[in-house]
Design a protein around this motif. Structure first.
Motif, short mmCIF file in Angstrom:
data_model
loop_
_atom_site.label_atom_id
_atom_site.label_comp_id
_atom_site.label_asym_id
_atom_site.label_seq_id
_atom_site.Cartn_x
_atom_site.Cartn_y
_atom_site.Cartn_z
N SER A 87 21.35 5.98 36.44
CA SER A 87 22.77 6.33 36.30
C SER A 87 23.48 5.32 35.39
O SER A 87 22.99 4.22 35.17
CB SER A 87 23.45 6.36 37.67
OG SER A 87 23.57 5.05 38.20
N HIS A 88 24.63 5.75 34.88
CA HIS A 88 25.40 4.92 33.94
C HIS A 88 26.84 4.73 34.39
O HIS A 88 27.43 5.62 34.99
CB HIS A 88 25.40 5.56 32.55
CG HIS A 88 24.03 5.64 31.96
ND1 HIS A 88 23.48 4.60 31.25
CD2 HIS A 88 23.08 6.60 32.03
CE1 HIS A 88 22.26 4.93 30.88
NE2 HIS A 88 21.97 6.14 31.35
N SER A 89 27.39 3.57 34.06
CA SER A 89 28.79 3.27 34.35
C SER A 89 29.50 2.93 33.04
O SER A 89 28.91 2.96 31.96
CB SER A 89 28.87 2.07 35.30
OG SER A 89 28.59 0.87 34.58
N SER A 120 28.16 0.77 30.10
CA SER A 120 27.54 1.31 28.87
C SER A 120 28.28 2.60 28.50
O SER A 120 29.48 2.54 28.25
CB SER A 120 26.03 1.50 29.00
OG SER A 120 25.68 2.47 29.96
N ASP A 121 27.61 3.75 28.52
CA ASP A 121 28.29 4.96 28.06
C ASP A 121 28.66 5.93 29.16
O ASP A 121 28.93 7.10 28.90
CB ASP A 121 27.47 5.66 26.96
CG ASP A 121 26.08 6.06 27.42
OD1 ASP A 121 25.67 5.66 28.53
OD2 ASP A 121 25.40 6.79 26.68
N GLY A 122 28.71 5.45 30.41
CA GLY A 122 29.24 6.28 31.49
C GLY A 122 30.76 6.23 31.48
O GLY A 122 31.36 5.38 30.80
N ASP A 172 22.40 0.92 33.21
CA ASP A 172 23.16 1.02 31.96
C ASP A 172 22.28 0.66 30.77
O ASP A 172 21.30 -0.08 30.89
CB ASP A 172 24.40 0.12 32.05
CG ASP A 172 25.56 0.82 32.74
OD1 ASP A 172 25.86 1.97 32.35
OD2 ASP A 172 26.14 0.23 33.67
N HIS A 173 22.68 1.17 29.59
CA HIS A 173 21.92 0.90 28.37
C HIS A 173 22.07 -0.56 27.95
O HIS A 173 23.17 -1.02 27.62
CB HIS A 173 22.44 1.76 27.21
CG HIS A 173 22.34 3.24 27.41
ND1 HIS A 173 21.14 3.90 27.33
CD2 HIS A 173 23.27 4.18 27.68
CE1 HIS A 173 21.35 5.21 27.53
NE2 HIS A 173 22.62 5.39 27.74
N ASP A 174 20.96 -1.30 27.96
CA ASP A 174 20.88 -2.62 27.34
C ASP A 174 21.88 -3.64 27.90
O ASP A 174 22.22 -4.62 27.23
CB ASP A 174 21.05 -2.52 25.80
CG ASP A 174 20.07 -1.51 25.20
OD1 ASP A 174 18.94 -1.43 25.70
OD2 ASP A 174 20.44 -0.80 24.25
N ARG A 204 26.36 5.70 20.80
CA ARG A 204 26.69 6.90 20.03
C ARG A 204 27.61 7.82 20.84
O ARG A 204 28.38 8.59 20.27
CB ARG A 204 25.41 7.65 19.63
CG ARG A 204 24.70 7.03 18.45
CD ARG A 204 23.50 7.85 18.04
NE ARG A 204 22.46 7.82 19.07
CZ ARG A 204 21.45 8.66 19.13
NH1 ARG A 204 21.33 9.62 18.23
NH2 ARG A 204 20.54 8.55 20.09
N THR A 205 27.50 7.74 22.17
CA THR A 205 28.37 8.57 23.02
C THR A 205 29.85 8.27 22.74
O THR A 205 30.68 9.18 22.75
CB THR A 205 28.05 8.30 24.50
OG1 THR A 205 26.64 8.42 24.68
CG2 THR A 205 28.77 9.25 25.42
N HIS A 206 30.17 6.99 22.51
CA HIS A 206 31.57 6.64 22.22
C HIS A 206 32.02 7.26 20.89
O HIS A 206 33.15 7.75 20.78
CB HIS A 206 31.76 5.12 22.22
CG HIS A 206 31.44 4.48 23.53
ND1 HIS A 206 30.34 3.67 23.72
CD2 HIS A 206 32.05 4.57 24.75
CE1 HIS A 206 30.30 3.27 24.99
NE2 HIS A 206 31.32 3.81 25.62
N TYR A 245 23.10 10.34 35.35
CA TYR A 245 24.53 10.66 35.47
C TYR A 245 25.35 9.76 34.55
O TYR A 245 25.16 8.54 34.52
CB TYR A 245 24.95 10.44 36.93
CG TYR A 245 26.35 10.84 37.27
CD1 TYR A 245 26.69 12.17 37.48
CD2 TYR A 245 27.35 9.87 37.44
CE1 TYR A 245 27.98 12.54 37.83
CE2 TYR A 245 28.64 10.23 37.79
CZ TYR A 245 28.95 11.57 37.98
OH TYR A 245 30.23 11.92 38.34
N HIS A 246 26.28 10.38 33.78
CA HIS A 246 27.19 9.61 32.91
C HIS A 246 28.65 9.79 33.31
O HIS A 246 29.52 9.18 32.69
CB HIS A 246 27.02 10.04 31.45
CG HIS A 246 25.82 9.46 30.75
ND1 HIS A 246 24.54 9.87 31.01
CD2 HIS A 246 25.71 8.50 29.78
CE1 HIS A 246 23.69 9.19 30.23
NE2 HIS A 246 24.38 8.36 29.48
N GLY A 247 28.93 10.64 34.30
CA GLY A 247 30.31 10.85 34.72
C GLY A 247 30.57 12.32 35.00
O GLY A 247 29.74 13.17 34.67
#
Ligand code: AMP
Ligand code: MN
Ligand code: MN
Ligand code: MN
Length: 281
Positions: free
Chosen positions: A9-11, A14-16, A39-41, A134-136, A249-251
């Motif tokens: 999952s992401h918060s 990173s890109d969540g 989270d990414h990296d 890239r999501t941003h 999950y990203h949100g």
């Protein structure tokens, strides 16, 4: 009843789109008992996530999703049960974030050449001081009316052969697995069906991954179809790998992925949380 596990999952770190505390509450509401924040990296969200998990009576598995370059492709490797205090892990992740910063500026320059101004500044603002993904850029371009949704931005601007694409120079597989294992974590190949590899290339990936100390892969993933799940379950059994399950999950905006509702792992798979390697004893 066994516990409900979600190991991906992401918060906002990173890109969540949810802060770590809100992510844990959403997972709790969805019926998740054990959640890995990956989270990414970066591991920046883990302290807040662990505090929230404690208040909710859930188990937080500290994790990370590391960007790896392998045979001219980007592969995501999950580190599960890592100690975020590991200096070698942090040094490795810091190098990846430096590349991300440079890449974000380069994406901005390329989009500007394609007639889209202000994308770097816009994406950086949406990232709110956290890593820029890239999501941003995708969210910014949707906001600016360049596409109707995030998927369309990726398809038209941010993938190979499109104006805003910059090829990745991420971690070497061996290095990434070294950081994860050095931090006491277990390494898993994330969403293997997403790479669109031939079966033989995927087996080569698994072979190298295993030589570097990797032990498992995601069989159930928010981005896997039912067919993907069956294919990856068979690969896992044939290769003697452990199987994992994670929503990615990203949100709440990605309304097709709901927390707590992952399908069960197919019969014959050994869940990573039932193995002797499980780091969260
Ligand atoms: P980055 O690590 O900055 O290259 O961004 C990769 C992230 O972009 C992934 O983790 C996904 O969250 C998101 N992503 C990649 N491809 C797509 C796509 N086709 N549609 C929507 N999101 C995507
Ligand atoms: Mn992502
Ligand atoms: Mn991923
Ligand atoms: Mn992910």
């Amino acid at each position: 009843m066994s516990a409900n596990y979600d190991l991906h999952s992401h918060s906002l770190a990173s890109d969540g789109t949810l802060a770590p505390g809100a992510l844990l509450r959403a997972a709790h509401d969805g019926g998740v008992d054990v959640l890995a924040l990956t989270d990414h990296d970066t591991t920046d969200g883990i302290a807040a996530a662990a505090a929230a998990a404690g208040e909710l009576g859930m188990q937080l598995v500290p994790g990370v999703e590391i960007s790896v370059s392998w045979q001219a492709q980007t592969i995501h490797v999950l580190g599960i049960g890592i100690d975020p205090a590991s200096a070698a892990l942090q040094a490795g992740l810091s190098g990846l974030r430096d590349f991300r910063d440079w890449r974000a500026e380069e994406i901005g320059r390329r989009l500007a050449r394609a007639g889209i101004g202000g994308a770097y500044t816009g994406a950086r603002a949406l990232a709110r001081g956290n890593i820029v993904s890239r999501t941003h850029f995708a969210h910014f371009l949707v906001e600016q009316g360049h596409a109707k949704n995030v998927r369309e931005v990726f398809r038209r601007f941010l993938v190979h052969n499109k104006p805003g694409y910059v090829s990745g120079k991420w971690a070497e597989m061996e290095a990434a697995l070294g950081w994860i294992r050095g931090a006491g974590g277990l390494a898993l190949i994330a969403h293997p069906a997403r790479y669109r590899m031939t079966a033989s290339k995927l087996r080569r990936l698994v072979g190298e991954f295993r030589e570097c100390g990797g032990v498992g892969m995601e069989v159930v993933s928010g981005s896997h179809t039912r067919d993907n799940i069956q294919t990856m379950a068979a690969l896992c059994r044939n290769e003697g790998l452990l199987a994992s399950s994670g929503s990615d999950y990203h949100g709440p905006e990605n309304c097709w992925i709901k927390l707590g509702q992952l399908p069960a792992l197919p019969a014959g798979c050994t869940p990573v949380w039932e193995s002797e390697h499980w780091p969260m004893q």
